[in-house]
Structure formats: C-alpha cells, structure tokens
Design a protein around this motif. Structure first.
Motif, short mmCIF file in Angstrom:
data_model
loop_
_atom_site.label_atom_id
_atom_site.label_comp_id
_atom_site.label_asym_id
_atom_site.label_seq_id
_atom_site.Cartn_x
_atom_site.Cartn_y
_atom_site.Cartn_z
N PHE A 56 -5.38 5.71 -15.85
CA PHE A 56 -5.02 6.18 -14.94
C PHE A 56 -4.87 5.93 -13.47
CE2 PHE A 56 -0.40 6.63 -13.56
CZ PHE A 56 0.69 5.58 -14.48
N THR A 57 -4.49 4.52 -13.24
CA THR A 57 -4.71 4.19 -11.69
C THR A 57 -3.52 4.44 -10.77
OG1 THR A 57 -6.76 3.23 -12.20
CG2 THR A 57 -4.99 2.90 -9.70
N ARG A 58 -2.70 4.83 -10.13
CA ARG A 58 -1.45 5.16 -9.54
C ARG A 58 -2.18 3.66 -8.72
NH1 ARG A 58 -1.28 10.02 -7.66
NH2 ARG A 58 -2.42 9.44 -5.52
N GLN A 59 -0.56 3.65 -8.43
CA GLN A 59 -0.24 2.31 -7.53
C GLN A 59 0.91 2.49 -6.24
OE1 GLN A 59 0.76 -2.10 -8.73
NE2 GLN A 59 -0.76 -2.61 -7.26
N GLN A 60 1.06 1.98 -4.90
CA GLN A 60 2.55 2.16 -4.18
C GLN A 60 1.99 0.99 -3.27
OE1 GLN A 60 3.59 5.95 -1.35
NE2 GLN A 60 2.36 4.44 0.19
N TYR A 96 9.45 -0.67 -1.64
CA TYR A 96 9.07 0.28 -1.83
C TYR A 96 8.91 0.14 -3.48
CZ TYR A 96 6.88 4.64 -2.49
OH TYR A 96 5.68 5.56 -2.94
N SER A 97 8.12 0.32 -4.52
CA SER A 97 7.22 0.26 -5.43
C SER A 97 5.85 1.45 -5.28
CB SER A 97 6.73 -0.57 -6.10
OG SER A 97 8.03 -1.99 -5.86
N LEU A 98 6.82 2.26 -6.43
CA LEU A 98 5.31 2.87 -7.18
C LEU A 98 5.69 3.72 -8.10
CD1 LEU A 98 3.68 5.70 -6.04
CD2 LEU A 98 5.71 7.22 -6.38
N GLY A 99 4.14 3.90 -9.51
CA GLY A 99 3.71 4.16 -10.44
C GLY A 99 2.49 3.40 -10.55
N GLY A 100 1.98 3.13 -11.58
CA GLY A 100 0.01 2.91 -11.96
C GLY A 100 0.66 1.81 -13.15
N HIS A 101 -0.70 1.72 -14.35
CA HIS A 101 -1.10 1.76 -14.75
C HIS A 101 -2.32 2.49 -15.84
CE1 HIS A 101 -0.56 -1.49 -11.89
NE2 HIS A 101 -0.07 -2.67 -12.85
#
Length: 280
Positions: free
Chosen positions: A78-82, A107-112
C-alpha cells in the motif's frame, strides 16, 4: 580434518553470512517520500447559474504539491498519497465585457494497493478522501456577486507507472462517488443563509447530483542533479442541485521539480540502510 576441508567450511560459512546480511538489509530498507511541487497553466471553463446563465472561459493557474510514500500496510503493498492543489482562474463571458475570478483550494489524502508489478510496469487501485473550498466572484453582479464552493468526497482512484530507460511515466484517474456538498437554493441570498435560513444548503452528494473526473499524466525526467516532472492535468467537476447548475473544467500543462526525502531520527541515525523509493 584436512586443510582443504577447513578452508571449504570457512568459505561456505562466509558466503552464508554475507547472504544473510544482504537479505536482512533488503528486508529493512528505509522508505523515502517522493515529493513534487508543480505549477500548471491552461484553459478554464466556468459555469454557475447562481451568478450568470453564461459560460465563462479563460485561464487557469494550478499550484500544487504531491507526496507519495510506501507503507507497511497490506504486506508492504500500500502506497499513501497526499495532494494539495490551489487553483486560481480568470475567465470572461462570451462578449468579453464581464470577468469572473475564482479561487479553489483542495486537499486529498488516501492511497493505492498494488495489484500488478513487473520490472517496468505497476498498477494500483484505491481511494482518496478529498475536501475542497473556494469562491467564485463575478464583477458584473451587484446583488449576488459571489458564489461559495465547498464539497467533500470519497473518490475512487487508479494509478499506473511505466519505466522506459531513465524516464518514469505515470497515469492517474480519480472520480468522486459519494460525499457532501454546499449549495444555496435558486434565488436564495447568502444574507438569508447568514440569518439562519440554511435548510438543505448542505446535501448528500453522489452521481445523481455531481460528476467529477481528475486525470493526471506525467513523465519524470532525470536531468543532471535534478528530476523534472512534466505532464497534463485535467480537472472536471459539475453539480446539478436546487435548480442550479455549476461546472469547473480545466486542462493544464504542468511542470515542476521532484525530490526524495527520508525522515531519520533516533536509532535510524546510527544505521546505514538502502533507500527504497516510493515512486521509481
């Protein structure tokens, strides 16, 4: 025991020790954060029937920062993205005799989660939580010169990487599926809302009253001691609620610099480890 056997045993022990050491190092690699700050410029198309029945077109300026970091979640897949994105636009009506200005901060926060991984290609899917707010100002209006924008959504997201020689290509697509959005009623002034007449100005949002798509295609090019990121950003968002329609469309060319950073503290400062990039 002959000297030959003693020498062979020592060589074998040394090989096993080296292999175990390399394995331990590879399992305990430091993960870096990939960070990019970019500027984008392109065309913009704005429409808000609360302010005007006309579509306004002009120029859009994006200033945004993106950070990506691998995590230990889901077996290190899992890779987190901001993402932080500031958009400033200046648009005119078809006759060219009225101008609108808008400012929107998101503003966006999450991951893949990684689904496919080869030497050159990776594909991941996941989600992002986004919150955005801003204002649209029409200099021609006297009664209601401004319209507020505020919404928050859970977005589905897919991202893919492809490495070709020294260049890393990335494509990403995000779309909102559900959330909340702010919208006044047709003919309702913000003065009325400030006095307490705020029934139904905050609404559940989904495909029945909002549509959105964010497309992001970039190429990272190493040049001497820096990495340059260039690409395309397409942002499309529209709403239809309370007899009001809005949309904000933009197509931008983006360019900026990329860096890899490591947060070292405590015992990590005393160890020598191998960097494990979150992006390349």
């Amino acid at each position: 025991m002959s000297m030959y056997r003693i020498f062979s045993s020592l060589c074998l022990a040394g090989c096993l020790f080296s292999a175990n050491s390399l394995y331990a190092q590879s399992e305990d690699r430091i993960t870096s954060t990939n960070s990019a700050t970019l500027i984008g410029i392109g065309g913009s198309n704005l429409y808000d029937t609360y302010l005007s029945p006309l579509k306004y077109t002009g120029t859009s300026l994006h200033i945004f920062n993106e950070r990506m970091r691998k995590t230990s979640w889901f077996n290190n897949k899992f890779t987190r993205q901001q993402l932080i994105d500031l958009e400033i636009t200046k648009t005119d009506n078809p006759a060219g005799n009225a101008t609108q200005y808008s400012v929107l901060l998101g503003y966006s926060l999450g991951g893949h989660y990684n689904l496919v991984k080869t030497d050159k290609f990776r594909f991941s899917a996941g989600g992002l939580w986004n919150i955005s707010g801003g204002v649209l100002y029409n200099q021609r209006n006297s009664n209601n010169p401004a319209s507020a924008r505020a919404y928050s959504n859970i977005q589905l997201s897919a991202i893919a990487f492809y490495n070709w020689k020294q260049i890393t290509f990335r494509g990403q697509v995000d779309t909102p599926v559900m959330g909340i959005l702010f919208s006044p009623h047709y003919g309702q002034s913000y003065y009325e809302i400030s006095l307490g007449n705020s029934v139904d100005v905050v609404n559940f949002a989904s495909l029945h009253n909002q549509r959105g798509l964010r497309t992001y295609f970039t190429a990272d090019i190493p040049i001497s001691k820096i990495s340059l990121r260039v690409g395309y950003l397409g942002a499309f968002y529209q709403t239809k609620i309370h007899n009001l329609q809005t949309h904000n469309y933009s197509n931008s060319f983006v360019i900026g610099l990329v860096s890899e950073s490591i947060n070292l503290s405590g015992n990590k400062l005393k160890t020598n480890k191998i960097i494990n990039s979150s992006f390349y």
